[in-house]
Design a protein around this motif. Sequence first.
Motif, PDB file in Angstrom:
ATOM      1  N   ILE A  85       0.835  -1.210   0.000  1.00  0.00           N
ATOM      2  CA  ILE A  85       0.000   0.000   0.000  1.00  0.00           C
ATOM      3  C   ILE A  85       0.862   1.249   0.000  1.00  0.00           C
ATOM      4  CG2 ILE A  85      -1.698   1.315   1.342  1.00  0.00           C
ATOM      5  CD1 ILE A  85      -2.752  -1.327   2.404  1.00  0.00           C
ATOM      6  N   LEU A 107      -2.677   0.406  -4.407  1.00  0.00           N
ATOM      7  CA  LEU A 107      -2.533  -0.945  -3.890  1.00  0.00           C
ATOM      8  C   LEU A 107      -1.856  -1.785  -4.965  1.00  0.00           C
ATOM      9  CD1 LEU A 107      -3.625  -2.919  -1.516  1.00  0.00           C
ATOM     10  CD2 LEU A 107      -4.990  -3.792  -3.390  1.00  0.00           C
ATOM     11  N   CYS A 118      -4.482  -4.887   6.919  1.00  0.00           N
ATOM     12  CA  CYS A 118      -4.889  -3.505   6.659  1.00  0.00           C
ATOM     13  C   CYS A 118      -6.284  -3.263   7.197  1.00  0.00           C
ATOM     14  CB  CYS A 118      -4.813  -3.200   5.168  1.00  0.00           C
ATOM     15  SG  CYS A 118      -5.579  -4.433   4.119  1.00  0.00           S
TER      16      CYS A 118
END
Lengths: 179, 534
Positions: A85, A107, A118
Amino acid sequence: MAYKTVERPVLTTAEKLYLPAVMKGLGLTLKYFLKRKKFTRQYPEEPTVVPEGYRGLPSLVKDDEGRVKCVACSMCEWVCPPEAIRVIPGELPGDDPVEKGPKEFELDTLRCIFCGLCEEACPEEAIFLSETFEYCGRSREEMIFGKEKLLEIGGVRAEGVKKWKKEADAGFSRKGPRR
Amino acid sequence: MPTLTIDGREITVEPGTTVIRAAEMLGIHIPRYCWHPGLSIAGNCRICQVEVVKPKLRFPCTVSCNLVASDGMEILTDSEAARKARADVMEFLLLNHPLDCPICDQAGECLLQEYSYAVGRDKSRFDEEKVHKSKRVRFSEEIVYDGERCILCTRCVRFMKEVAGEEQLAVVERGDHAEIAVAYGRELTSPYSMNIVDLCPVGALTSADFRFKSRVWFLTNVPSTCTSCARGCSITVGARWEKIQRLTPRENPDVNRWWMCDHGRLNWKYVHAPDRLGKALVKDAGRLAPADTDEAVRRAHQLVNRFVTKRGADGLFGLVSARLTNEEIFLAREYLAGVAGVKNLDVRPRTGEGDDFLITADKNPNSLGASLIGIAPEEGAVGLEGFAEAVKAGRIRGAVFFGEDVDHDPEALAALDSLEFLVVMDYHLTETARKADVVLPGVTWAEKEGTITNVDGWVSRLNRAIRPPGEARPDLSLLGGLLAAARPEEEGLDRPEAVFEALGKAVPAFAGIRYADLYSRSGRVAVKAAAAAD
Ligand code: SF4
Ligand code: SF4
Ligand code: SF4
Ligand code: SF4
């Protein structure tokens, strides 16, 4: 060395012919052939139903009022083990009470290992592992999904945290007008 | 002198010393918000509670920031009672706190977070509506204030009054309406105003420049020195993605204490300017064309060498920047004066406004270093002032500019056209560099290592915080390359540490300073160099 002598089994005539065993096997095949319980799925014509709790592609969500829930706090970026990320934060315009949001949110789907950390780390309940597992691209760059694409996949989640919704919005504030 | 015991350890202090300072001396950290070693005592946040065992008080705990140490005093900083007292203070401080951590730039270096983690509770017992205050208030171009996060410690107000000397902030309103605001009828214009952003123990004051750029825990923090004026304040460079994100002052009792000026703090954008040199340039048929760096260094030496052999060094002018490090200036002198025998050596002075606090009128960070090492025109030689004249008169026919340009002076700039050759080393393509025959790609202070000597003679380190663009190289390695081309038989000299050692041997002012002592993340980083030169 200790050993044991095993008697060789004595076969009957029928057994020596092998035919009954062959028939039995063919019979079993015939049984399944006639019962026709299908295991093969006609993918992709027939969509695959994923089990509950399936961890597919991480995605960003909006709330029921159309606001992007992510506030670009970068907790997901920090926790993500393969560093899939990348959040580029930005200031929200005007006097938006949240002040901060993701200017860009990338991403790298090639790096993601679908661990779900996450989702666990996000204080705003803004990122969820979706049920999406079908995605492709022709280059590595195409496999890095941007904010818009992730929002499209994530869709809307009405429940949960709403950072921008202060109690004051309910028309109640102890602070009177400034004198 | 009173002797007291803190956490079972004895210490004798000057009369009048407070307990929190005595604890600091022992290396014991007592939590604090409003107290700061550089500011007066306010005693309003109440977090620095300690247990006073002796003398017996009516309540076991009190604040240590304005408790004066007395003989025989016994203090416990981390006892059950002290922790309980602190936990209660924390609960009050957080009653109306917005818990903005996800969007708050202070998160990660916030004292509220830290002490809350140490003694706070995990759930709020407060179920009333929180008090709402002004948010996202611009105090100035550079500073944003959030009233809800503010704990009214008044560090910012005291800084403006006591350190910046300009009372531009004030507490306004009363009780739970109280907030910090720009004082009525004033503006927050102090050149030191951004220090309140670092001072603010919470996220109430944030820098507009750094705002939302990066969470602080992603930053690579490198200790370095500000090069925006001759004060040379110790700083920390916070970098990410090979880009500077922010500069903050680093405590150094000898130079800048805890502070730095706003100009220095924000003066780093040019490091990432698009005109940075990422490749050497060599003039080919009248046009500068990219070239291999080693090749360009050889070519530069060839030009100098040919010129000196043909015409002697008197026709050669050397301009060495006082923005370079001591090591670079030393190698530049070695090359120009030592190898080529140039006597026409000078620096380009830069002056501006100074004050009586940190900002100096001299805007070159290393003027003292340059003059100690001996970059100045000799008796009767040509300096920068007479340069254009001397070129016109045909006295100067070649020039070498290390880290410097003459873009400020149209006459000198025009004079460059009539030179036989010009070698320039710089980090960006200046007007001067455009006229050069060889341009060597140097780097800025953020991309190299070395030392600079400030106005008072303190020598401080620069450390490499980011990668230089393209094929640009630390100036020291380019100068080392020139020297190596001139003296192929000698051992190369381009490591900062080795050059600094050589400098110490050659220039007495620098003798006795160990390079390795200068690198430090905290405390005293500077060693007096000028004393010997006085
Ligand atoms: S699921 Fe795991 S690997 Fe994938 S983005 Fe989230 S934290 Fe990173
Ligand atoms: S998705 Fe959640 S954790 Fe990631 S930046 Fe946005 S708010 Fe923070
Ligand atoms: S001031 Fe500290 S505790 Fe408050 S929101 Fe900011 S980081 Fe969080
Ligand atoms: S703005 Fe920061 S420094 Fe100033 S009073 Fe509030 S908390 Fe303290």
